[in-house]
Design an enzyme around this catalytic site. Structure first.
Site, PDB file in Angstrom:
ATOM      1  N   LYS A  14       0.069   4.298  -0.291  1.00 24.69           N
ATOM      2  CA  LYS A  14      -0.557   5.494   0.286  1.00 24.69           C
ATOM      3  C   LYS A  14      -0.303   6.711  -0.625  1.00 24.69           C
ATOM      4  CE  LYS A  14       0.325   3.418   4.746  1.00 24.69           C
ATOM      5  NZ  LYS A  14       0.283   3.569   6.183  1.00 24.69           N
TER       6      LYS A  14
ATOM      7  N   ASN B 288       0.867  -1.186   0.000  1.00 29.25           N
ATOM      8  CA  ASN B 288       0.000   0.000   0.000  1.00 29.25           C
ATOM      9  C   ASN B 288       0.900   1.231   0.000  1.00 29.25           C
ATOM     10  OD1 ASN B 288      -1.809   2.057   0.516  1.00 29.25           O
ATOM     11  ND2 ASN B 288      -2.215   1.464   2.636  1.00 29.25           N
TER      12      ASN B 288
ATOM     13  N   GLU C  55      -6.576   4.703   8.009  1.00 24.97           N
ATOM     14  CA  GLU C  55      -6.378   6.132   7.693  1.00 24.97           C
ATOM     15  C   GLU C  55      -7.629   6.730   7.052  1.00 24.97           C
ATOM     16  OE1 GLU C  55      -2.671   5.672   5.594  1.00 24.97           O
ATOM     17  OE2 GLU C  55      -1.717   5.075   7.478  1.00 24.97           O
TER      18      GLU C  55
ATOM     19  N   GLY D 261       2.780   2.019  10.683  1.00 25.78           N
ATOM     20  CA  GLY D 261       3.775   3.079  10.534  1.00 25.78           C
ATOM     21  C   GLY D 261       4.526   3.436  11.801  1.00 25.78           C
TER      22      GLY D 261
ATOM     23  N   GLU E 287      -5.129  -5.120  10.617  1.00 26.32           N
ATOM     24  CA  GLU E 287      -4.101  -4.102  10.814  1.00 26.32           C
ATOM     25  C   GLU E 287      -4.356  -3.360  12.133  1.00 26.32           C
ATOM     26  OE1 GLU E 287      -2.200  -2.853   6.878  1.00 26.32           O
ATOM     27  OE2 GLU E 287      -3.969  -1.623   7.120  1.00 26.32           O
TER      28      GLU E 287
ATOM     29  N   SER F 134       3.570  -2.347  10.177  1.00 24.70           N
ATOM     30  CA  SER F 134       5.024  -2.367  10.399  1.00 24.70           C
ATOM     31  C   SER F 134       5.686  -3.689  10.005  1.00 24.70           C
ATOM     32  CB  SER F 134       5.352  -2.020  11.861  1.00 24.70           C
ATOM     33  OG  SER F 134       4.989  -0.683  12.142  1.00 24.70           O
TER      34      SER F 134
ATOM     35  N   HIS G 231      -9.294   1.147   5.166  1.00 26.72           N
ATOM     36  CA  HIS G 231      -7.997   1.353   5.813  1.00 26.72           C
ATOM     37  C   HIS G 231      -8.190   2.303   6.994  1.00 26.72           C
ATOM     38  CE1 HIS G 231      -3.877   2.575   6.536  1.00 26.72           C
ATOM     39  NE2 HIS G 231      -3.496   1.501   5.864  1.00 26.72           N
TER      40      HIS G 231
HETATM   41  C1  PEP Z   1      -0.634   0.126   6.033  1.00 24.65           C
HETATM   42  O1  PEP Z   1      -0.787   1.327   6.047  1.00 24.65           O
HETATM   43  O2  PEP Z   1      -1.471  -0.607   5.499  1.00 24.65           O
HETATM   44  C2  PEP Z   1       0.560  -0.409   6.674  1.00 24.65           C
HETATM   45  C3  PEP Z   1       0.552  -1.661   7.019  1.00 24.65           C
HETATM   46  O3  PEP Z   1       1.594   0.465   6.877  1.00 24.65           O
HETATM   47  P1  PEP Z   1       3.046   0.118   7.490  1.00 24.65           P
HETATM   48  O4  PEP Z   1       3.495  -1.198   6.898  1.00 24.65           O
HETATM   49  O5  PEP Z   1       3.907   1.247   7.081  1.00 24.65           O
HETATM   50  O6  PEP Z   1       2.866  -0.004   8.970  1.00 24.65           O
END
Ligand code: PEP
Length: 268
Positions: free
Chosen positions: A26, A24, A114, A188, A182, A227, A112
């Site tokens: 973003k 992803n 976000e 992040g 998630e 992460s 997601h």
């Molecule tokens: C995400 O935003 O879907 C995600 C998993 O981000 P990150 O791997 O950077 O934590």
């Protein structure tokens, strides 16, 4: 939890489910990033031990068409990061599942954290978006996960179960739906849950999917996201009921993303 060597391959082959590693991007990536995707494509094609996983990148919509035209989607597939609930109309700045399909997407991320946080998207909106994705014959990657406060209050399973029940459409199948667990606090941040915690949540998700979709639930892919990086991917992907990863930051650089994909490469 102790992870045995080759446990990732064992986990994947025992489940009979083809894993999915999805990136992803973003709001990252411009024309110059196309070379990263080409490097991923080339490395997969050249690998002696080809990873036994589906690979997908969800770039910003601005790059979708050019990438989909340049790269064979059987090597790297492409997805959108969000879509509107409607197919078309007066919705300035929005993009529909039909438009993303037209640009070359085979999947779309919905729900997601976000989007849920920054755009106040409720489970019901996520449900309608997932339905819009299905209506186009595409695969919905439905994200669910608890906040730090919810985890600290011991509400993880309750929150995830509620999101799952309320965000996944009735017509979900193993082909048109992927669940991405998630934990919001892990996205992040460099923080990840313990492997036991990941196992417990994924087990609860699997149980809920099997109860609601008796013919499909056992084969639906459940990704872990939050992460994931080249160092922790092997352990996380070895956990039972983890059928791949949704990767944010570590999907932006081909070298990192390839190492994550590579946890599914058979060893000699
Ligand atoms: C995400 O935003 O879907 C995600 C998993 O981000 P990150 O791997 O950077 O934590």
């Amino acid at each position: 939890m102790t992870i045995q060597a080759d446990a990732t391959q064992d986990n994947a082959s025992k489940s009979g489910i083809t894993p999915l590693v999805a990136g992803n991007w973003k709001m990252n990536g411009q024309r110059s990033s196309i070379t990263e995707v080409m490097a991923i494509r080339d490395a997969i094609l050249e690998a002696q031990n080809k990873p036994k996983t589906d690979v997908m990148i969800c770039p910003p919509a601005t790059l979708l068409m050019v990438l989909a035209e340049l790269i064979d989607n059987s090597v790297v597939a492409f997805g959108g990061q969000d879509c509107h609930i409607l197919e078309k109309g007066a919705h300035t700045g929005d993009i529909s599942a039909a438009m993303l399909k037209d640009a070359g997407a085979s999947a779309i991320i919905v729900g997601h954290s976000e989007r849920r946080e920054n755009h106040s998207e409720t489970d019901d909106i996520v449900l309608q978006k997932a339905q819009a994705v299905h209506n186009q014959g595409l695969m919905a990657i439905v994200c669910i996960g608890e906040t730090k406060g919810q985890r600290q209050a011991g509400l993880t399973i309750e929150v995830v179960s509620r999101q799952l029940a309320a965000s996944v459409p009735e017509g979900a199948t193993a082909k048109n739906t992927v669940i991405a667990y998630e934990p919001v606090w892990a996205i992040g941040t460099g923080l990840v849950p313990t492997l036991e915690d990941v196992a417990n949540v994924h087990k609860a998700i699997r149980k809920a999917l099997c109860e609601r979709f008796p013919a499909q639930g056992a084969n639906m892919r459940i990704l872990y996201g939050g992460s994931v990086n080249p160092t922790n991917a092997q352990d996380l992907m070895s956990v039972e009921n983890v059928n791949g990863a949704l990767v944010g930051g570590a999907s932006l650089k081909a070298t990192d993303f390839l190492q994550i994909i590579d946890v599914y490469a058979p060893s000699d």
